[in-house]
Design an enzyme around this catalytic site. Sequence first.
Site, PDB file in Angstrom:
ATOM      1  N   ASP A  38      45.119 -19.240 -62.933  1.00 41.34           N
ATOM      2  CA  ASP A  38      43.700 -19.572 -63.070  1.00 41.34           C
ATOM      3  C   ASP A  38      43.504 -19.998 -64.525  1.00 41.34           C
ATOM      4  O   ASP A  38      44.274 -19.574 -65.387  1.00 41.34           O
ATOM      5  CB  ASP A  38      42.803 -18.353 -62.790  1.00 41.34           C
ATOM      6  N   ASP A  64      45.402 -24.461 -66.342  1.00 39.56           N
ATOM      7  CA  ASP A  64      44.325 -25.401 -66.046  1.00 39.56           C
ATOM      8  C   ASP A  64      44.942 -26.491 -65.180  1.00 39.56           C
ATOM      9  O   ASP A  64      45.845 -27.210 -65.622  1.00 39.56           O
ATOM     10  CB  ASP A  64      43.773 -25.993 -67.360  1.00 39.56           C
ATOM     11  N   VAL A  65      44.466 -26.616 -63.947  1.00 39.71           N
ATOM     12  CA  VAL A  65      45.112 -27.542 -62.998  1.00 39.71           C
ATOM     13  C   VAL A  65      44.916 -29.017 -63.349  1.00 39.71           C
ATOM     14  O   VAL A  65      45.542 -29.883 -62.753  1.00 39.71           O
ATOM     15  CB  VAL A  65      44.648 -27.305 -61.537  1.00 39.71           C
ATOM     16  N   ASN A  91      43.938 -24.335 -54.591  1.00 36.95           N
ATOM     17  CA  ASN A  91      42.598 -23.804 -54.320  1.00 36.95           C
ATOM     18  C   ASN A  91      41.611 -24.012 -55.465  1.00 36.95           C
ATOM     19  O   ASN A  91      40.407 -24.113 -55.234  1.00 36.95           O
ATOM     20  CB  ASN A  91      42.753 -22.302 -54.008  1.00 36.95           C
ATOM     21  N   TYR A 157      31.364 -34.178 -55.576  1.00 34.56           N
ATOM     22  CA  TYR A 157      32.064 -33.168 -54.770  1.00 34.56           C
ATOM     23  C   TYR A 157      32.499 -33.786 -53.436  1.00 34.56           C
ATOM     24  O   TYR A 157      33.632 -33.595 -52.996  1.00 34.56           O
ATOM     25  CB  TYR A 157      31.136 -31.978 -54.561  1.00 34.56           C
ATOM     26  N   THR A 194      30.981 -16.683 -52.550  1.00 39.82           N
ATOM     27  CA  THR A 194      31.856 -16.595 -53.735  1.00 39.82           C
ATOM     28  C   THR A 194      31.029 -16.918 -54.981  1.00 39.82           C
ATOM     29  O   THR A 194      29.869 -17.312 -54.886  1.00 39.82           O
ATOM     30  CB  THR A 194      33.014 -17.629 -53.674  1.00 39.82           C
TER      31      THR A 194
HETATM   32  N1  LIG Z   1      32.496 -21.135 -51.682  1.00 37.75           N
HETATM   33  C1  LIG Z   1      32.291 -22.118 -50.818  1.00 37.75           C
HETATM   34  O1  LIG Z   1      31.278 -22.128 -50.110  1.00 37.75           O
HETATM   35  C2  LIG Z   1      33.303 -23.224 -50.680  1.00 37.75           C
HETATM   36  C3  LIG Z   1      33.133 -24.135 -49.631  1.00 37.75           C
HETATM   37  C4  LIG Z   1      34.052 -25.169 -49.461  1.00 37.75           C
HETATM   38  C5  LIG Z   1      35.102 -25.281 -50.343  1.00 37.75           C
HETATM   39  N2  LIG Z   1      35.240 -24.396 -51.357  1.00 37.75           N
HETATM   40  C6  LIG Z   1      36.377 -24.574 -52.261  1.00 37.75           C
HETATM   41  O2  LIG Z   1      37.131 -23.388 -52.343  1.00 37.75           O
HETATM   42  C7  LIG Z   1      37.840 -23.371 -53.577  1.00 37.75           C
HETATM   43  C8  LIG Z   1      37.683 -22.008 -54.217  1.00 37.75           C
HETATM   44  O3  LIG Z   1      36.343 -21.829 -54.600  1.00 37.75           O
HETATM   45  P1  LIG Z   1      35.543 -20.443 -54.500  1.00 37.75           P
HETATM   46  O4  LIG Z   1      34.460 -20.659 -53.552  1.00 37.75           O
HETATM   47  O5  LIG Z   1      36.490 -19.329 -54.292  1.00 37.75           O
HETATM   48  O6  LIG Z   1      34.855 -20.415 -55.938  1.00 37.75           O
HETATM   49  P2  LIG Z   1      35.155 -19.561 -57.245  1.00 37.75           P
HETATM   50  O7  LIG Z   1      34.331 -20.196 -58.290  1.00 37.75           O
HETATM   51  O8  LIG Z   1      34.966 -18.118 -56.945  1.00 37.75           O
HETATM   52  O9  LIG Z   1      36.702 -19.800 -57.524  1.00 37.75           O
HETATM   53  C9  LIG Z   1      37.221 -20.955 -58.129  1.00 37.75           C
HETATM   54  C10 LIG Z   1      38.318 -20.522 -59.066  1.00 37.75           C
HETATM   55  O10 LIG Z   1      38.941 -21.698 -59.598  1.00 37.75           O
HETATM   56  C11 LIG Z   1      39.100 -21.531 -61.003  1.00 37.75           C
HETATM   57  N3  LIG Z   1      39.135 -22.857 -61.626  1.00 37.75           N
HETATM   58  C12 LIG Z   1      38.134 -23.767 -61.707  1.00 37.75           C
HETATM   59  N4  LIG Z   1      38.557 -24.868 -62.347  1.00 37.75           N
HETATM   60  C13 LIG Z   1      39.861 -24.651 -62.686  1.00 37.75           C
HETATM   61  C14 LIG Z   1      40.851 -25.408 -63.356  1.00 37.75           C
HETATM   62  N5  LIG Z   1      40.582 -26.623 -63.835  1.00 37.75           N
HETATM   63  N6  LIG Z   1      42.084 -24.897 -63.491  1.00 37.75           N
HETATM   64  C15 LIG Z   1      42.366 -23.664 -63.005  1.00 37.75           C
HETATM   65  N7  LIG Z   1      41.467 -22.879 -62.391  1.00 37.75           N
HETATM   66  C16 LIG Z   1      40.217 -23.379 -62.223  1.00 37.75           C
HETATM   67  C17 LIG Z   1      37.936 -20.660 -61.451  1.00 37.75           C
HETATM   68  O11 LIG Z   1      38.199 -19.993 -62.668  1.00 37.75           O
HETATM   69  C18 LIG Z   1      37.798 -19.706 -60.268  1.00 37.75           C
HETATM   70  O12 LIG Z   1      38.599 -18.543 -60.420  1.00 37.75           O
HETATM   71  C19 LIG Z   1      37.285 -24.530 -54.411  1.00 37.75           C
HETATM   72  O13 LIG Z   1      38.186 -25.611 -54.348  1.00 37.75           O
HETATM   73  C20 LIG Z   1      36.006 -24.871 -53.692  1.00 37.75           C
HETATM   74  O14 LIG Z   1      35.609 -26.207 -53.884  1.00 37.75           O
HETATM   75  C21 LIG Z   1      34.368 -23.366 -51.544  1.00 37.75           C
END
Ligand SMILES: NC(=O)c1ccc[n+]([C@@H]2O[C@H](COP(=O)([O-])OP(=O)(O)OC[C@H]3O[C@@H](n4cnc5c(N)ncnc54)[C@H](O)[C@@H]3O)[C@@H](O)[C@H]2O)c1
Length: 254
Positions: A38, A64-65, A91, A157, A194
């Site tokens: 992360d 950082d991805v 993810n 997005y 989340t």
């Molecule tokens: N929560 C939802 O409703 C939802 C719906 C559809 C898709 N998603 C997708 O699920 C995935 C996870 O999201 P989540 O809901 O768990 O949110 P979250 O914000 O809890 O988790 C995202 C994580 O990614 C990390 N992150 C962000 N940018 C980064 C980078 N450049 N390099 C490394 N780490 C990075 C953050 O620190 C965080 O820990 C995301 O890709 C999001 O788009 C989420």
Amino acid sequence: MTGRVEGKVALITGGGSGIGRATSLTLAREGATVLVTDYREDTAQETASMIVEAGGKARAMAQDVTDEAQWQAVFASLRATEKRLDIVFNNAGVSNNGILLSDTTLEQWRHVNAANVEGVFLGTKYGIEMMAETGGGSIINVSSIYGKVGAIGSVSYNASKGAVCLLTKGAALECGKEQNGVRVNSVHPGFIETGMNAERLKDNAARDWMISRTPIGRIGMPQDIANGVLFLASDESSFITGAELVIDGGFTAI
Ligand SMILES: NC(=O)c1ccc[n+]([C@@H]2O[C@H](COP(=O)([O-])OP(=O)(O)OC[C@H]3O[C@@H](n4cnc5c(N)ncnc54)[C@H](O)[C@@H]3O)[C@@H](O)[C@H]2O)c1
């Protein structure tokens, strides 16, 4: 059933919270060794510690991805330490919901697409390369319901998650052509409780709207997604590649 990914090594990006954390814990519980990354090193470490405290195998790295050099460092570390790789869960991601197209700056567009598309591109590229060395594996890329349907205030997005969906299919076809044993699939979460949604979910009207758009009648939990990822990561899904696993409580069925 236990041990569904026993002996496999998994790399999980954005594993410090939400869906990434739940999936890290789930894969570890089912027998995988997990490298949690992360860009927040503290939260990645917290997830790895939770796994170890529960008796599983994990370690953490800051990553950082959007930075290719950091991907190379992660894969060098995997080659030196675990010496194999079976599962990549791409993810990590960000959102900027609520900004209309007319108000979206090029900088905002690039921020979202750098994390959500370029990060997944790099993870898929380097993941396939390493997995192919040991006979294959499973890559799971996080798209969204908004990679399938549009939303107001979500152009960056929408574009990023749509790109993940088709990047995944193209990669799956190339792996098939190479017969390298790597499967590549996408997951498409609906509204999940989340950090990404925390602010919107505090607003009762927004929460009620999300529930009203979800036929199952509730907001999803990170574990709902982790369960699907576990299936795609395991050998139970060995005939599935280039597919979209939609986990949205019925949102896109409307
Ligand atoms: N929560 C939802 O409703 C939802 C719906 C559809 C898709 N998603 C997708 O699920 C995935 C996870 O999201 P989540 O809901 O768990 O949110 P979250 O914000 O809890 O988790 C995202 C994580 O990614 C990390 N992150 C962000 N940018 C980064 C980078 N450049 N390099 C490394 N780490 C990075 C953050 O620190 C965080 O820990 C995301 O890709 C999001 O788009 C989420």
